[in-house]
Design a protein around this motif. Structure first.
Motif, PDB file in Angstrom:
ATOM      1  N   LYS A 195       0.629  -1.394  -0.330  1.00 40.45           N
ATOM      2  CA  LYS A 195       0.503  -0.241   0.107  1.00 40.45           C
ATOM      3  C   LYS A 195       0.777   1.310  -0.122  1.00 40.45           C
ATOM      4  O   LYS A 195       0.582   2.249  -0.616  1.00 40.45           O
ATOM      5  CB  LYS A 195      -0.460  -0.340   0.911  1.00 40.45           C
ATOM      6  CG  LYS A 195      -1.852   1.362   0.962  1.00 40.45           C
ATOM      7  CD  LYS A 195      -2.787   0.987   2.396  1.00 40.45           C
ATOM      8  CE  LYS A 195      -4.096   2.003   2.264  1.00 40.45           C
ATOM      9  NZ  LYS A 195      -4.776   1.596   3.233  1.00 40.45           N
TER      10      LYS A 195
ATOM     11  N   ASN B 117       0.793   3.818  -3.561  1.00 41.32           N
ATOM     12  CA  ASN B 117       0.246   4.949  -2.813  1.00 41.32           C
ATOM     13  C   ASN B 117       1.501   6.564  -3.629  1.00 41.32           C
ATOM     14  O   ASN B 117       0.943   7.087  -4.210  1.00 41.32           O
ATOM     15  CB  ASN B 117      -0.187   5.672  -1.637  1.00 41.32           C
ATOM     16  CG  ASN B 117      -1.311   5.236  -0.542  1.00 41.32           C
ATOM     17  OD1 ASN B 117      -2.043   5.043  -1.907  1.00 41.32           O
ATOM     18  ND2 ASN B 117      -1.681   4.678   0.259  1.00 41.32           N
TER      19      ASN B 117
ATOM     20  N   SER C  34      -6.633  -6.190  -1.357  1.00 42.11           N
ATOM     21  CA  SER C  34      -7.009  -4.691  -1.252  1.00 42.11           C
ATOM     22  C   SER C  34      -7.201  -4.254  -2.530  1.00 42.11           C
ATOM     23  O   SER C  34      -7.101  -4.469  -4.024  1.00 42.11           O
ATOM     24  CB  SER C  34      -5.475  -3.578  -0.857  1.00 42.11           C
ATOM     25  OG  SER C  34      -5.804  -4.414   0.495  1.00 42.11           O
TER      26      SER C  34
ATOM     27  N   SER D 157      -5.096   0.440  -4.135  1.00 40.29           N
ATOM     28  CA  SER D 157      -4.403   1.642  -2.902  1.00 40.29           C
ATOM     29  C   SER D 157      -3.496   1.929  -4.848  1.00 40.29           C
ATOM     30  O   SER D 157      -2.725   3.016  -4.911  1.00 40.29           O
ATOM     31  CB  SER D 157      -3.053   0.148  -3.578  1.00 40.29           C
ATOM     32  OG  SER D 157      -3.921  -0.573  -2.226  1.00 40.29           O
TER      33      SER D 157
END
Length: 262
Positions: A13, A17, A226, A229
């Motif tokens: 993540k 990012n 997820s 991200s």
């Protein structure tokens, strides 16, 4: 507690990012630059056959995507190298359903006027026909799918906090009775057209109506998959004026009304 997976997930993540922030600069310099998602790409490494085929399925309104969405695709390919990749745009989804399912299913699917609702229904139909792993276009595995999905798994679902099932990740073998039940409920919801909103008509709400999380194999989302991200709503819908389905459903009915019978 799967601490090693949780740590890996957080590192992914962080990395994702950072790339997302950098992509704002890239698209400021190259606003019209898009990258093409392949309709089909073979596995990078050979893996043993299992009940759940080693296929990642994704869909989107276009195959021409921004850099963050493309990086998300590349990451999924690298973290799960034993899985092939298959992708369909809006028109290909309709062609697939027309070719593989009865006319009644195609007709009800065609009544859906919002792309996200169509994608909700299509993912069930494509998994029931071919099996594999469905991932939303902004979703990525946090651990290799070959390890997450065990050799004896016939299906696998994600749960969030509160044991809520969701549908941005679904793993299933072909001809799965639970897929059949989910398809039947979506068909019923479209025919009756009494439910407002994509979430409960075709989306995660259907999973929680039909399936009991205690009776099906589940995995917690933090250890599995997820969303958002690498990319976000801006990069996903930059070429779609209608925006995300959460906004579109307030302007357009999810289900097109059938004409009154004569």
């Amino acid at each position: 507690m799967k601490a090693h997976i949780l740590l890996t997930s957080r590192l992914i993540k962080l990395f994702a990012n950072i790339t997302k922030v950098l992509c704002y600069g890239f698209h400021a310099l190259f606003p019209d630059q898009r990258f093409t998602l392949p309709e089909r790409a073979g596995a990078l490494l050979k893996g043993k056959d299992r009940p759940i085929p080693r296929i990642i399925w994704q869909t989107n309104f276009t195959n021409k995507v921004t850099l963050p969405v493309y990086l998300n695709y590349l990451f999924n390919r690298l973290i799960s190298p034993t899985f092939e990749y298959r992708f369909m745009i809006t028109e290909a989804r309709a062609d697939f359903i027309r070719a593989n399912y009865p006319e009644e299913i195609f007709e009800q699917y065609s009544r859906l006027q919002i792309g996200a609702a169509q994608a909700d229904f299509w993912r069930l139909l494509v998994l029931q026909k071919h099996g594999g792993v469905y991932l939303d276009i902004d979703a990525h595995a946090v651990w290799p799918l070959g390890f997450i999905i065990k050799p004896d798994h016939q299906e696998l679902y994600i749960i969030r906090k509160g044991d809520e099932l969701t549908n941005y990740f679904i793993a299933s073998r072909p001809d799965n009775p639970n897929m059949e039940r989910l398809i039947a409920r979506v068909l019923q919801n479209i025919r009756e057209n009494t439910i407002e909103g994509v979430y409960n008509l075709t989306g995660p709400g259907v999973f929680n109506q039909v399936l009991d999380h205690r009776q099906v194999p589940t995995t917690f989302y933090r250890y599995t998959c997820s969303q958002g991200s690498f990319t976000n709503e801006y990069f996903q819908y930059i070429d779609k004026p209608q925006g995300k389905w959460t906004k579109e459903q307030h302007k357009v009915s999810v289900v097109r009304q059938e004409p009154p019978q004569q």
